[in-house]
Scaffold this motif. Structure first.
Motif, PDB file in Angstrom:
ATOM      1  N   GLU A 104      31.301  30.118  38.454  1.00 42.48           N
ATOM      2  CA  GLU A 104      30.375  31.171  38.840  1.00 42.48           C
ATOM      3  C   GLU A 104      29.026  30.622  39.310  1.00 42.48           C
ATOM      4  OE1 GLU A 104      30.071  34.229  35.912  1.00 42.48           O
ATOM      5  OE2 GLU A 104      32.206  34.759  36.072  1.00 42.48           O
ATOM      6  N   LEU A 105      28.784  29.321  39.122  1.00 43.52           N
ATOM      7  CA  LEU A 105      27.538  28.714  39.570  1.00 43.52           C
ATOM      8  C   LEU A 105      27.621  28.363  41.052  1.00 43.52           C
ATOM      9  CD1 LEU A 105      26.858  26.273  36.587  1.00 43.52           C
ATOM     10  CD2 LEU A 105      26.098  28.652  36.865  1.00 43.52           C
ATOM     11  N   ALA A 106      26.465  28.200  41.670  1.00 46.42           N
ATOM     12  CA  ALA A 106      26.427  27.807  43.079  1.00 46.42           C
ATOM     13  C   ALA A 106      26.960  26.382  43.230  1.00 46.42           C
ATOM     14  CB  ALA A 106      25.001  27.894  43.604  1.00 46.42           C
ATOM     15  N   PRO A 107      27.595  26.073  44.358  1.00 48.87           N
ATOM     16  CA  PRO A 107      28.158  24.722  44.564  1.00 48.87           C
ATOM     17  C   PRO A 107      27.125  23.612  44.442  1.00 48.87           C
ATOM     18  CG  PRO A 107      29.022  26.251  46.203  1.00 48.87           C
ATOM     19  CD  PRO A 107      27.939  26.987  45.464  1.00 48.87           C
ATOM     20  N   TRP A 108      25.863  23.891  44.784  1.00 44.77           N
ATOM     21  CA  TRP A 108      24.860  22.823  44.752  1.00 44.77           C
ATOM     22  C   TRP A 108      24.459  22.431  43.334  1.00 44.77           C
ATOM     23  CZ3 TRP A 108      20.294  25.126  42.969  1.00 44.77           C
ATOM     24  CH2 TRP A 108      20.176  26.505  43.178  1.00 44.77           C
ATOM     25  N   ALA A 109      24.995  23.125  42.308  1.00 47.83           N
ATOM     26  CA  ALA A 109      24.757  22.708  40.923  1.00 47.83           C
ATOM     27  C   ALA A 109      25.804  21.700  40.451  1.00 47.83           C
ATOM     28  CB  ALA A 109      24.768  23.921  39.992  1.00 47.83           C
ATOM     29  N   TRP A 274      12.879  31.507  34.415  1.00 47.98           N
ATOM     30  CA  TRP A 274      14.132  30.750  34.331  1.00 47.98           C
ATOM     31  C   TRP A 274      15.053  31.208  35.462  1.00 47.98           C
ATOM     32  CZ3 TRP A 274      13.588  26.970  30.979  1.00 47.98           C
ATOM     33  CH2 TRP A 274      12.863  27.153  29.794  1.00 47.98           C
ATOM     34  N   VAL A 275      15.435  30.310  36.348  1.00 47.77           N
ATOM     35  CA  VAL A 275      16.278  30.667  37.499  1.00 47.77           C
ATOM     36  C   VAL A 275      17.632  29.985  37.359  1.00 47.77           C
ATOM     37  CG1 VAL A 275      16.494  30.712  40.007  1.00 47.77           C
ATOM     38  CG2 VAL A 275      14.220  30.845  38.945  1.00 47.77           C
ATOM     39  N   PRO A 276      18.689  30.719  37.016  1.00 51.70           N
ATOM     40  CA  PRO A 276      20.016  30.121  36.953  1.00 51.70           C
ATOM     41  C   PRO A 276      20.492  29.732  38.357  1.00 51.70           C
ATOM     42  CG  PRO A 276      19.931  32.193  35.729  1.00 51.70           C
ATOM     43  CD  PRO A 276      18.693  32.123  36.555  1.00 51.70           C
ATOM     44  N   PRO A 277      21.261  28.648  38.480  1.00 53.89           N
ATOM     45  CA  PRO A 277      21.757  28.223  39.791  1.00 53.89           C
ATOM     46  C   PRO A 277      22.975  29.032  40.227  1.00 53.89           C
ATOM     47  CG  PRO A 277      22.509  26.691  38.131  1.00 53.89           C
ATOM     48  CD  PRO A 277      21.630  27.686  37.417  1.00 53.89           C
ATOM     49  N   LEU A 278      22.747  30.299  40.480  1.00 53.26           N
ATOM     50  CA  LEU A 278      23.800  31.204  40.911  1.00 53.26           C
ATOM     51  C   LEU A 278      23.808  31.294  42.434  1.00 53.26           C
ATOM     52  CD1 LEU A 278      23.047  33.998  38.292  1.00 53.26           C
ATOM     53  CD2 LEU A 278      25.015  32.441  38.256  1.00 53.26           C
ATOM     54  N   PRO A 300      13.431  31.149  46.966  1.00 49.23           N
ATOM     55  CA  PRO A 300      12.945  30.895  48.329  1.00 49.23           C
ATOM     56  C   PRO A 300      14.098  30.899  49.325  1.00 49.23           C
ATOM     57  CG  PRO A 300      13.111  28.842  47.157  1.00 49.23           C
ATOM     58  CD  PRO A 300      13.463  29.929  46.165  1.00 49.23           C
ATOM     59  N   SER A 301      13.769  30.611  50.555  1.00 50.36           N
ATOM     60  CA  SER A 301      14.811  30.566  51.583  1.00 50.36           C
ATOM     61  C   SER A 301      15.783  29.429  51.313  1.00 50.36           C
ATOM     62  CB  SER A 301      14.180  30.374  52.958  1.00 50.36           C
ATOM     63  OG  SER A 301      13.664  29.066  53.072  1.00 50.36           O
ATOM     64  N   GLU A 302      16.981  29.585  51.847  1.00 44.45           N
ATOM     65  CA  GLU A 302      17.976  28.522  51.715  1.00 44.45           C
ATOM     66  C   GLU A 302      17.483  27.242  52.369  1.00 44.45           C
ATOM     67  OE1 GLU A 302      22.734  27.751  52.564  1.00 44.45           O
ATOM     68  OE2 GLU A 302      21.792  29.643  53.128  1.00 44.45           O
ATOM     69  N   GLN A 303      16.720  27.379  53.464  1.00 37.87           N
ATOM     70  CA  GLN A 303      16.202  26.194  54.147  1.00 37.87           C
ATOM     71  C   GLN A 303      15.243  25.402  53.256  1.00 37.87           C
ATOM     72  OE1 GLN A 303      16.305  29.240  55.399  1.00 37.87           O
ATOM     73  NE2 GLN A 303      17.656  29.095  57.193  1.00 37.87           N
ATOM     74  N   LEU A 304      14.376  26.116  52.530  1.00 43.16           N
ATOM     75  CA  LEU A 304      13.463  25.416  51.637  1.00 43.16           C
ATOM     76  C   LEU A 304      14.221  24.756  50.497  1.00 43.16           C
ATOM     77  CD1 LEU A 304      10.710  24.559  50.673  1.00 43.16           C
ATOM     78  CD2 LEU A 304      10.320  26.847  49.769  1.00 43.16           C
ATOM     79  N   LEU A 305      15.193  25.453  49.943  1.00 39.75           N
ATOM     80  CA  LEU A 305      15.982  24.850  48.877  1.00 39.75           C
ATOM     81  C   LEU A 305      16.696  23.587  49.361  1.00 39.75           C
ATOM     82  CD1 LEU A 305      17.575  27.883  47.019  1.00 39.75           C
ATOM     83  CD2 LEU A 305      15.924  26.257  46.116  1.00 39.75           C
ATOM     84  N   GLN A 306      17.134  23.587  50.603  1.00 42.50           N
ATOM     85  CA  GLN A 306      17.809  22.410  51.146  1.00 42.50           C
ATOM     86  C   GLN A 306      16.874  21.218  51.272  1.00 42.50           C
ATOM     87  OE1 GLN A 306      19.499  23.897  54.809  1.00 42.50           O
ATOM     88  NE2 GLN A 306      21.323  24.709  53.800  1.00 42.50           N
ATOM     89  N   ARG A 307      15.572  21.483  51.360  1.00 48.20           N
ATOM     90  CA  ARG A 307      14.599  20.391  51.428  1.00 48.20           C
ATOM     91  C   ARG A 307      14.214  19.861  50.056  1.00 48.20           C
ATOM     92  NH1 ARG A 307      11.666  24.167  54.701  1.00 48.20           N
ATOM     93  NH2 ARG A 307      12.442  24.108  56.840  1.00 48.20           N
ATOM     94  N   CYS A 308      14.641  20.560  48.997  1.00 48.73           N
ATOM     95  CA  CYS A 308      14.347  20.106  47.646  1.00 48.73           C
ATOM     96  C   CYS A 308      15.403  19.096  47.206  1.00 48.73           C
ATOM     97  CB  CYS A 308      14.297  21.291  46.688  1.00 48.73           C
ATOM     98  SG  CYS A 308      12.955  22.451  47.050  1.00 48.73           S
ATOM     99  N   TRP A 309      15.098  18.339  46.194  1.00 50.29           N
ATOM    100  CA  TRP A 309      15.998  17.280  45.789  1.00 50.29           C
ATOM    101  C   TRP A 309      15.922  17.076  44.275  1.00 50.29           C
ATOM    102  CZ3 TRP A 309      11.319  16.806  48.059  1.00 50.29           C
ATOM    103  CH2 TRP A 309      10.361  15.995  47.451  1.00 50.29           C
ATOM    104  N   SER A 310      17.053  16.668  43.716  1.00 55.30           N
ATOM    105  CA  SER A 310      17.108  16.308  42.305  1.00 55.30           C
ATOM    106  C   SER A 310      16.822  14.815  42.175  1.00 55.30           C
ATOM    107  CB  SER A 310      18.475  16.646  41.713  1.00 55.30           C
ATOM    108  OG  SER A 310      18.733  18.040  41.823  1.00 55.30           O
TER     109      SER A 310
END
Length: 333
Positions: A104-109, A274-278, A300-310
């Motif tokens: 149920e989590l987003a693939p990017w998790a 708290w933001v779950p990675p859904l 935020p937008s998907e584009q901004l999230l794509q610029r973030c990194w773990s």
């Protein structure tokens, strides 16, 4: 195209946010018969009460002051940041074999759930929340107006001795890049390196800008009208919260994990930062009643999230290289 986010206190007041997550943790939940309760250990104040209150019968949340000692205590679950989680030897963990909840989590998790191991490796964690590092500003509308400059604002001459940076040198360096000149410039700005207690320096007026995870920032915005937040359009490092299962421990009920994506718990978590990675559409649905600026900050937008990194674990040589540069960039005594 990305965007910068600057959020004022008034916008949160319209939402009616509460004071945030209390540091007080819930007590012992009722257990079955005389059996010892199943314990979930987390840093004090580092786990949402709204979710802890939904723990099944026989489970309890216990706060610990020192995460370095967490693996010396008997527990069924640990809730840790990805930095702490990735440092635990795999032989001390059981795989987190609840594929229904994980699906149920987003693939990017997924990389975080494997503790940054190989794509075909075992899943050892359940990522239940993420948070970007952001800038929190106090009484600096001039810098808020220049939010498009992003992390370069940290090097503004007016912030010398007025900046609180993360306690982690790796995170601090990730904000400005691993150039010795830029790291030297950043270190000359710092008043303190402490994203948790250092926020008190900001609230007292000793500092004017602090870098902290968004989750810690949101409860503060309601208290002080001089605060504003910037999430740079270039992206941010992310910090994650995971549940881990110590060796030999019982898995938590899958239905409890799935509550993350269900009302009313999801809305309560989002209100607390708290933001779950859904999946993004699912989060967007939960944020429909939020003011636009608040919803954009929490999702935020998907584009901004794509610029973030773990920040996956570094090998010994990479850690040594970063520490060497950090030490070399220290201001003269």
């Amino acid at each position: 195209m990305g965007f910068d986010l600057a959020l004022s206190r008034r916008q949160l007041l319209r939402l009616g946010l509460g004071a945030g997550v209390s540091a007080a943790l819930p007590g012992l939940l009722s257990s079955c018969g005389t059996n010892a309760p199943q314990r979930l250990l987390a840093a004090e104040g580092g786990f949402p009460q709204a979710w802890a209150r939904q723990l099944p019968q026989g489970w309890q949340l216990q706060g610990v002051a020192d995460l370095a000692q967490i693996n010396q205590r008997t527990a069924a679950l640990w809730s840790l940041s990805d930095g702490w989680a990735a440092a635990i030897p795999r032989q001390q963990l059981e795989p987190f074999s609840l594929p229904g909840a994980l699906a149920e989590l987003a693939p990017w998790a997924a990389p975080v759930s494997r503790l940054y191991g190989p794509a075909d490796g075992a899943v050892y964690g359940f990522p239940w929340a993420y948070s970007p590092w952001v800038l929190l500003l106090r009484s600096r509308p001039d810098l808020v107006a220049r939010s498009q400059e992003g992390w370069d604002l940290l090097l503004d001459p007016s912030l010398k001795g007025k900046l609180v940076l993360p306690s982690s040198p790796r995170v601090a360096m990730a904000l400005v890049g691993n150039s010795l000149d830029r790291v030297e410039s950043l270190r000359r700005q710092a008043l303190a390196y402490d994203e948790r207690d250092g926020l008190n320096l900001l609230l007292s007026g000793a500092a004017e800008v602090a870098v902290a995870p968004l989750q810690r920032v949101i409860p503060l915005l309601r208290r002080d009208p001089r605060l504003a937040v910037i999430w740079p359009a270039s992206g941010s490092p992310l910090t994650w919260q995971l549940l881990l299962r110590p060796r030999g421990a019982t898995l938590p009920p899958e239905a409890w994990l799935k509550q993350l994506g269900q009302a009313p718990l999801l809305e309560k978590l989002l209100l607390q930062g708290w933001v779950p990675p859904l999946p993004l559409p699912q989060l967007g649905q939960a944020l429909r009643g939020f003011p636009t600026a608040v919803a954009r900050l929490l999702l935020p937008s998907e584009q901004l999230l794509q610029r973030c990194w773990s920040l996956p674990p570094l090998d010994a040589q990479a850690r040594l290289d970063l520490q060497t540069m950090w030490d070399a960039a220290a201001p003269p005594a």
